[in-house]
Design an enzyme around this catalytic site. Structure first.
Site, PDB file in Angstrom:
ATOM      1  N   LYS A   8       8.920 -17.424 -10.347  1.00  0.00           N
ATOM      2  CA  LYS A   8       8.204 -16.319 -10.988  1.00  0.00           C
ATOM      3  C   LYS A   8       7.002 -16.871 -11.763  1.00  0.00           C
ATOM      4  CE  LYS A   8       8.636 -12.644 -14.305  1.00  0.00           C
ATOM      5  NZ  LYS A   8       9.211 -12.317 -15.590  1.00  0.00           N
ATOM      6  N   ASP A  65      -4.584  -6.275   5.078  1.00  0.00           N
ATOM      7  CA  ASP A  65      -5.630  -7.108   5.670  1.00  0.00           C
ATOM      8  C   ASP A  65      -5.572  -8.549   5.132  1.00  0.00           C
ATOM      9  OD1 ASP A  65      -6.661  -5.131   7.278  1.00  0.00           O
ATOM     10  OD2 ASP A  65      -7.943  -4.328   5.690  1.00  0.00           O
ATOM     11  N   LYS A  91     -11.851  -2.818  18.106  1.00  0.00           N
ATOM     12  CA  LYS A  91     -10.482  -3.281  18.378  1.00  0.00           C
ATOM     13  C   LYS A  91     -10.171  -3.272  19.878  1.00  0.00           C
ATOM     14  CE  LYS A  91      -8.823  -2.532  13.843  1.00  0.00           C
ATOM     15  NZ  LYS A  91      -7.817  -3.171  13.002  1.00  0.00           N
ATOM     16  N   LYS A  93     -14.349   1.556  14.981  1.00  0.00           N
ATOM     17  CA  LYS A  93     -13.085   0.811  15.014  1.00  0.00           C
ATOM     18  C   LYS A  93     -12.504   0.732  16.423  1.00  0.00           C
ATOM     19  CE  LYS A  93     -11.023   0.859  10.852  1.00  0.00           C
ATOM     20  NZ  LYS A  93     -10.247   1.423   9.759  1.00  0.00           N
ATOM     21  N   ASN A 134       0.852  -1.196   0.000  1.00  0.00           N
ATOM     22  CA  ASN A 134       0.000   0.000   0.000  1.00  0.00           C
ATOM     23  C   ASN A 134       0.885   1.242   0.000  1.00  0.00           C
ATOM     24  OD1 ASN A 134       0.587   0.718   2.869  1.00  0.00           O
ATOM     25  ND2 ASN A 134      -0.386  -1.257   3.204  1.00  0.00           N
ATOM     26  N   PHE A 156      -3.985   3.286  14.846  1.00  0.00           N
ATOM     27  CA  PHE A 156      -4.220   4.335  13.853  1.00  0.00           C
ATOM     28  C   PHE A 156      -5.388   3.895  13.001  1.00  0.00           C
ATOM     29  CE2 PHE A 156      -1.282   7.933  13.267  1.00  0.00           C
ATOM     30  CZ  PHE A 156      -0.539   7.771  14.414  1.00  0.00           C
TER      31      PHE A 156
HETATM   32  N1  CTP Z   1      -4.101  -3.261  11.930  1.00  0.00           N
HETATM   33  C1  CTP Z   1      -3.478  -4.399  12.416  1.00  0.00           C
HETATM   34  N2  CTP Z   1      -3.576  -5.558  11.727  1.00  0.00           N
HETATM   35  C2  CTP Z   1      -4.271  -5.639  10.588  1.00  0.00           C
HETATM   36  C3  CTP Z   1      -4.908  -4.477  10.089  1.00  0.00           C
HETATM   37  C4  CTP Z   1      -4.791  -3.309  10.775  1.00  0.00           C
HETATM   38  O1  CTP Z   1      -2.834  -4.319  13.470  1.00  0.00           O
HETATM   39  N3  CTP Z   1      -4.346  -6.779   9.947  1.00  0.00           N
HETATM   40  C5  CTP Z   1      -4.003  -2.022  12.717  1.00  0.00           C
HETATM   41  C6  CTP Z   1      -3.312  -0.868  11.998  1.00  0.00           C
HETATM   42  O2  CTP Z   1      -1.932  -0.846  12.294  1.00  0.00           O
HETATM   43  C7  CTP Z   1      -4.010   0.331  12.618  1.00  0.00           C
HETATM   44  C8  CTP Z   1      -5.414  -0.191  12.907  1.00  0.00           C
HETATM   45  O3  CTP Z   1      -5.317  -1.602  12.947  1.00  0.00           O
HETATM   46  O4  CTP Z   1      -3.438   0.706  13.839  1.00  0.00           O
HETATM   47  C9  CTP Z   1      -6.467   0.205  11.925  1.00  0.00           C
HETATM   48  O5  CTP Z   1      -6.069  -0.107  10.614  1.00  0.00           O
HETATM   49  P1  CTP Z   1      -7.054   0.154   9.399  1.00  0.00           P
HETATM   50  O6  CTP Z   1      -6.402  -0.329   8.153  1.00  0.00           O
HETATM   51  O7  CTP Z   1      -7.559   1.540   9.469  1.00  0.00           O
HETATM   52  O8  CTP Z   1      -8.285  -0.765   9.812  1.00  0.00           O
HETATM   53  P2  CTP Z   1      -8.696  -2.229   9.481  1.00  0.00           P
HETATM   54  O9  CTP Z   1      -8.883  -2.956  10.762  1.00  0.00           O
HETATM   55  O10 CTP Z   1      -7.721  -2.847   8.526  1.00  0.00           O
HETATM   56  O11 CTP Z   1     -10.119  -2.028   8.840  1.00  0.00           O
HETATM   57  P3  CTP Z   1     -10.502  -1.492   7.355  1.00  0.00           P
HETATM   58  O12 CTP Z   1      -9.288  -1.768   6.476  1.00  0.00           O
HETATM   59  O13 CTP Z   1     -11.669  -2.282   7.015  1.00  0.00           O
HETATM   60  O14 CTP Z   1     -10.780  -0.033   7.513  1.00  0.00           O
END
Ligand code: CTP
Length: 396
Positions: A280, A270, A342, A338, A204, A324
């Protein structure tokens, strides 16, 4: 962060004088008392009223404008914990180096026995003048060298006042004010990299700048810092380079028991590819291909679950957990959902749809949510300022 400290800000007559208005605000936000002393020429660039309003103190200029029995240069020197001269012109630097005391500012500098920071700003040819350099070498002060770039006089070169952040951080450092002393802070940063095959991956746009700013600021505030990052970073604190979400999870979990605070600023993927191809992947005759992705563990959520499972007597030694939250729409609504899903202590929400903040920008604007439903918006600022304000909020 600077409660109980008095900063004596000396402003001299250069165009960069207007910039120190913001520096005063930074000191005030950090609860410092600010005393401003100007040379008469400084007032050609910035008004006494502006400096007075921002510092909430009278601005001193004239040497013999004595209101009580104390000679002003001595009383100012006694009251302040540090003197910061910004911008410092070639004239003032040279006078101080030669022991000239022909105005209030230079007299105070001569009588000042505590730390002094000098932030020069001038035309590039003046900066390179050997006489000025010789004078600077005579001063055993902290010199924050000017930066290169476009100068107000129309030249390109070295001469611009350094970043205000640098002056602020140096002030905090020299005052040896270490509010995070004794705390171990673990910070994750950067986007995780999920391999597809030996040459391709899913990732990303996260630049890792916010996490790095948090780590740098935490270090300056005295913390024992561990930065777990997907980026190449060279720092004097502990940096652990990781690649995938699974690597990051393993590295963070190792730190859980010894950390006082874990900040998950990383953009964790995710999903990861179910089976990484060892070779490859070759192009086929098909117009489409499918990759099967499997869910990555939610590191933040698992840390929070681990904390919740702590017996009550051990809870105080568990780390504070900060997440975050990057959103491209409905920022607050999604952030509130969130933080409750969490279970972290704080969640820092930022809007990634804006081009002037967030991903890869040097600036950010965030809202801090706490587990009790409180919210606090931090207006747009560079990421180090945002980082410092986050620590101010979470460590009060
Ligand atoms: N995070 C994590 N592990 C994951 C995904 C996210 O620890 N697999 C943590 C990120 O480091 C951040 C927080 O969760 O501190 C929120 O991440 P974000 O990408 O905003 O949320 P998601 O839980 O991934 O939800 P979505 O992508 O659906 O918004």
């Amino acid at each position: 962060m600077l409660s109980g400290k008095t900063v004596l800000l000396g402003v001299t007559g250069g165009i960069a004088a207007y910039k120190v208005c913001e520096l005063i605000r930074m000191y005030k936000r950090a609860n410092a008392e600010v005393l401003v002393v100007c040379t008469p020429n400084a007032l050609n660039f910035v008004t006494k009223l502006t400096l007075q309003n921002l510092s909430k103190n009278p601005v001193a200029v004239e040497e013999f404008d004595v209101k009580d029995f104390n000679p002003e240069h001595i009383s100012y020197a006694d009251r302040a914990d540090i003197m910061v001269i910004a911008p410092a012109t070639a004239n003032t630097i040279s006078k101080i180096a030669q022991g000239v005391c022909d105005n209030l500012l230079t007299s105070i500098a001569c009588a000042f026995t505590k730390p002094v920071i000098i932030a020069p700003a001038m035309n590039c040819n003046m900066w390179e003048n050997p006489v000025l350099q010789e004078n600077l070498n005579k001063l055993h002060y902290e010199i924050l060298e000017p930066e290169s770039g476009y100068l107000a006089c129309g030249y390109e070169g070295k001469g611009r006042l350094c970043a205000l952040e640098k002056i602020f951080d140096k002030t905090v450092e020299l005052l040896n004010f270490k509010p995070l002393n004794g705390k171990k802070i673990v910070i994750t940063s950067g986007g995780t990299i999920e391999d597809i095959d030996p040459v391709r991956y899913i990732s990303n746009y996260s630049s890792g700048k916010m996490g790095l700013a948090l780590a740098d600021v935490a270090k300056n505030l005295g913390a024992d810092v561990t930065l777990i990052t997907t980026k190449d970073v060279s720092r004097k604190y502990n940096v652990i380079k990781v690649k995938s979400a699974l690597d990051m999870k393993a590295a963070v979990e190792k730190e859980f028991d010894s950390a006082n605070c874990i900040i998950m600023a990383a953009a964790v993927a995710d999903y990861r590819v179910k089976e990484i191809s060892q070779q490859k992947m070759k192009k086929t005759s098909d117009d489409e291909i499918s990759l099967t992705l499997v869910k990555n563990p939610d590191i933040l959520k698992e840390l929070c679950t681990r904390k919740k499972a702590c017996p009550p007597d051990l809870l105080p030694s568990c780390p504070m957990i900060v997440g975050f939250c990057a959103e491209s729409e409905n920022l607050l609504e999604n952030a509130k959902e969130k933080i409750s899903r969490k279970g972290c202590d704080y969640l820092i929400a930022n809007d990634i749809s804006r081009k002037d903040i967030g991903f890869s920008s040097d600036y950010n604007e965030v809202t801090i949510l706490d587990k009790n439903g409180g919210t606090k918006k931090l207006e747009r600022a560079d990421k180090r300022t945002i980082a410092r304000r986050i620590f101010e909020e979470i460590y009060g």
